[in-house]
Design an enzyme around this catalytic site. Structure first.
Site, short mmCIF file in Angstrom:
data_model
loop_
_atom_site.label_atom_id
_atom_site.label_comp_id
_atom_site.label_asym_id
_atom_site.label_seq_id
_atom_site.Cartn_x
_atom_site.Cartn_y
_atom_site.Cartn_z
N ARG A 11 0.82 -1.22 0.00
CA ARG A 11 0.00 0.00 0.00
C ARG A 11 0.85 1.26 0.00
NH1 ARG A 11 -5.46 -1.71 2.14
NH2 ARG A 11 -6.10 0.44 2.31
N TYR A 21 0.78 4.27 -2.55
CA TYR A 21 -0.34 5.22 -2.37
C TYR A 21 -0.12 6.04 -1.10
CZ TYR A 21 -5.26 6.75 -2.03
OH TYR A 21 -6.43 7.48 -1.95
N GLN A 68 -12.47 -5.82 10.71
CA GLN A 68 -11.84 -4.52 10.48
C GLN A 68 -12.94 -3.48 10.24
OE1 GLN A 68 -11.99 -7.03 8.35
NE2 GLN A 68 -11.50 -6.49 6.25
P1 NAD Z 1 -11.03 7.50 -9.02
O1 NAD Z 1 -10.03 6.43 -9.32
O2 NAD Z 1 -12.44 7.25 -9.37
O3 NAD Z 1 -10.59 8.88 -9.69
C1 NAD Z 1 -9.26 9.25 -9.91
C2 NAD Z 1 -9.20 9.96 -11.25
O4 NAD Z 1 -7.84 10.38 -11.50
C3 NAD Z 1 -9.61 9.06 -12.41
O5 NAD Z 1 -10.48 9.75 -13.27
C4 NAD Z 1 -8.28 8.75 -13.11
O6 NAD Z 1 -8.42 8.46 -14.48
C5 NAD Z 1 -7.52 10.03 -12.83
N1 NAD Z 1 -6.05 9.86 -12.90
C6 NAD Z 1 -5.31 8.88 -12.33
N2 NAD Z 1 -4.01 9.07 -12.62
C7 NAD Z 1 -3.93 10.20 -13.37
C8 NAD Z 1 -2.85 10.90 -13.98
N3 NAD Z 1 -1.59 10.49 -13.87
N4 NAD Z 1 -3.14 12.02 -14.70
C9 NAD Z 1 -4.42 12.45 -14.83
N5 NAD Z 1 -5.48 11.82 -14.29
C10 NAD Z 1 -5.23 10.70 -13.55
O7 NAD Z 1 -10.87 7.81 -7.46
P2 NAD Z 1 -11.73 8.76 -6.51
O8 NAD Z 1 -12.35 7.92 -5.48
O9 NAD Z 1 -12.58 9.66 -7.31
O10 NAD Z 1 -10.57 9.58 -5.80
C11 NAD Z 1 -10.25 10.90 -6.20
C12 NAD Z 1 -9.16 11.43 -5.29
O11 NAD Z 1 -9.59 11.43 -3.93
C13 NAD Z 1 -7.88 10.61 -5.33
O12 NAD Z 1 -6.77 11.48 -5.29
C14 NAD Z 1 -7.95 9.78 -4.07
O13 NAD Z 1 -6.67 9.46 -3.59
C15 NAD Z 1 -8.70 10.71 -3.13
N6 NAD Z 1 -9.39 9.95 -2.09
C16 NAD Z 1 -10.55 9.26 -2.37
C17 NAD Z 1 -11.17 8.52 -1.39
C18 NAD Z 1 -12.45 7.78 -1.64
O14 NAD Z 1 -12.93 7.08 -0.72
N7 NAD Z 1 -13.09 7.87 -2.77
C19 NAD Z 1 -10.61 8.47 -0.10
C20 NAD Z 1 -9.43 9.15 0.14
C21 NAD Z 1 -8.83 9.90 -0.86
N1 UDP Z 2 -12.91 -5.53 1.54
C1 UDP Z 2 -13.62 -6.72 1.66
N2 UDP Z 2 -14.15 -7.26 0.53
C2 UDP Z 2 -14.03 -6.69 -0.70
C3 UDP Z 2 -13.31 -5.47 -0.82
C4 UDP Z 2 -12.76 -4.93 0.33
O1 UDP Z 2 -13.76 -7.28 2.76
O2 UDP Z 2 -14.56 -7.26 -1.67
C5 UDP Z 2 -12.36 -4.92 2.77
C6 UDP Z 2 -10.89 -4.53 2.68
O3 UDP Z 2 -10.07 -5.63 3.04
C7 UDP Z 2 -10.81 -3.40 3.69
C8 UDP Z 2 -12.19 -2.73 3.58
O4 UDP Z 2 -13.03 -3.69 2.98
O5 UDP Z 2 -10.65 -3.91 4.99
C9 UDP Z 2 -12.19 -1.45 2.74
O6 UDP Z 2 -11.56 -1.75 1.52
P1 UDP Z 2 -11.47 -0.70 0.33
O7 UDP Z 2 -10.64 -1.34 -0.73
O8 UDP Z 2 -12.82 -0.23 -0.03
O9 UDP Z 2 -10.73 0.57 0.95
P2 UDP Z 2 -9.50 0.80 1.94
O10 UDP Z 2 -10.11 1.51 3.07
O11 UDP Z 2 -8.93 -0.52 2.38
O12 UDP Z 2 -8.54 1.59 1.15
#
Ligand code: NAD
Ligand code: UDP
Length: 310
Positions: A141, A144, A208
């Site tokens: 992980r 990221y 978890q």
């Molecule tokens: P997502 O994967 O749906 O969206 C990410 C977008 O970024 C996609 O459209 C992808 O094509 C684009 N992308 C990836 N690499 C790129 C690059 N090199 N250049 C241009 N575009 C690129 O994910 P999301 O859930 O919409 O997340 C958006 C942001 O929010 C991310 O930065 C993610 O880390 C952050 N975030 C999301 C969550 C969540 O639960 N959804 C939680 C924490 C942080």
């Molecule tokens: N998880 C699960 N089954 C699935 C996908 C995810 O049990 O099919 C669990 C995963 O191991 C984690 C939690 O759900 O504990 C959230 O996973 P997700 O990938 O959505 O996000 P994370 O918070 O881990 O980035």
């Protein structure tokens, strides 16, 4: 009316953010390389004359003129960010450098979509912004987690060194329509499995925990953060503090879909955080923000969206 750049604008959160900013009357430039984003997410926006799309990889410099930047470009689902981990780190780190360099040149305000993953597998519960985290620097992980941590460092160094106006949001697990159906995240996986009558794959024993925020609430928080006083940089937690075990989530999804799916247990991925819950007192104090949508309510809307795709 402002000119606003949203990187990652075709993704799950980005597409909702673009829609919201257009609704407020702004001009929106969506930059995306479509790695995990989809045209489908923004197809309803393309007829809006204030909306523009640019296919571009944020790892390379970008020359545009805008007033504000939301930096969301980065795959967020473990299976996607682990598919090409080197690219994930590049996207977070080179992407942040390019976005910050752009913001510096054009004097734009810039918001970073950071993550609860900066806390890693947290030893402090719930997580406050003052907690420095417990992150494995060399695990699966890490591309990221460490990429996002380095991006935060860059944001604060540009702020201190170049007086850049920055905002850092630490986003906790968010769900809703426009998630990719094969995204691999837990909410989309469970809903798709339930709708298709397939086994629900709970990793580990399902004990978890995660705290799930509905997308509309999250977007509200991001916009409020961007609009807050320049004095407030964050980092600030944005998420819903209602905490559930993954097994509880599986059972709620089965109940709400009325599915006959069975729960099966699969191996827990490495470094999977044991617990996660945001302390959102800072967001409340500075932004007067807290989530409004309860899990069941948000899940119903999400199930409705996925049932058209299943
Ligand atoms: P997502 O994967 O749906 O969206 C990410 C977008 O970024 C996609 O459209 C992808 O094509 C684009 N992308 C990836 N690499 C790129 C690059 N090199 N250049 C241009 N575009 C690129 O994910 P999301 O859930 O919409 O997340 C958006 C942001 O929010 C991310 O930065 C993610 O880390 C952050 N975030 C999301 C969550 C969540 O639960 N959804 C939680 C924490 C942080
Ligand atoms: N998880 C699960 N089954 C699935 C996908 C995810 O049990 O099919 C669990 C995963 O191991 C984690 C939690 O759900 O504990 C959230 O996973 P997700 O990938 O959505 O996000 P994370 O918070 O881990 O980035």
């Amino acid at each position: 009316m402002k000119r606003i750049l949203v990187t990652g604008g075709a993704g799950f959160l980005g597409s909702h953010l673009c829609k919201r900013l257009l609704k407020e009357g702004h001009e929106v430039l969506c930059v995306d390389n479509f790695y995990t984003g989809r045209r489908h997410n923004i197809s309803g926006l393309v007829s809006n004359p204030n909306f523009e799309i640019l296919r571009h990889d944020i790892c390379f410099p970008l020359y545009v003129e805008v007033d504000e930047i939301y930096n969301l470009a980065c795959p967020a689902s473990p299976i996607h960010y682990q598919f090409d981990p080197v690219q994930t780190t590049k996207t977070s780190v080179h992407g942040a450098i390019n976005v910050l360099g752009l913001a510096k040149r054009i004097k734009a305000k810039v918001l970073q979509a950071s993550t609860s993953e900066v806390y890693g597998d947290p030893a402090v519960h719930p997580q406050k912004e003052s907690y420095w985290g417990n992150v494995n620097p060399i695990g699966i992980r890490s591309c990221y987690d460490e990429g996002k941590r380095c991006a935060e460092t860059l944001f604060f160094d540009y702020h201190r060194q170049h007086s850049l106006r920055i905002k850092v949001a630490r986003i906790f697990n968010t769900y809703g329509p426009n998630m990719h159906p094969q995204d691999g995240r837990v909410v989309s996986n469970f809903i798709m499995q339930a709708l298709k009558g397939e086994n629900i794959t709970v990793y580990g024993k399902g004990m978890q925990t995660r705290s799930f925020c509905y997308v509309d609430d999250l977007i509200d928080g991001m916009v409020k953060l961007m609009e807050s006083s320049d004095r407030f940089t964050g980092p600030v937690n944005l998420g819903n503090p209602d905490e559930f075990s993954i097994l509880e989530l599986a059972n709620v999804v089965i109940e709400l879909t009325g599915s006959k799916s069975k729960i099966v247990f699969r191996q827990l991925p490495k470094d999977d955080p044991v617990q996660r819950q945001p302390d959102i007192s800072l967001a409340w104090k500075e932004l007067k923000w807290k989530p409004q949508v309860k899990l069941r309510e948000g899940l119903k809307k999400t199930i409705q969206y996925f049932s058209k795709l299943a």
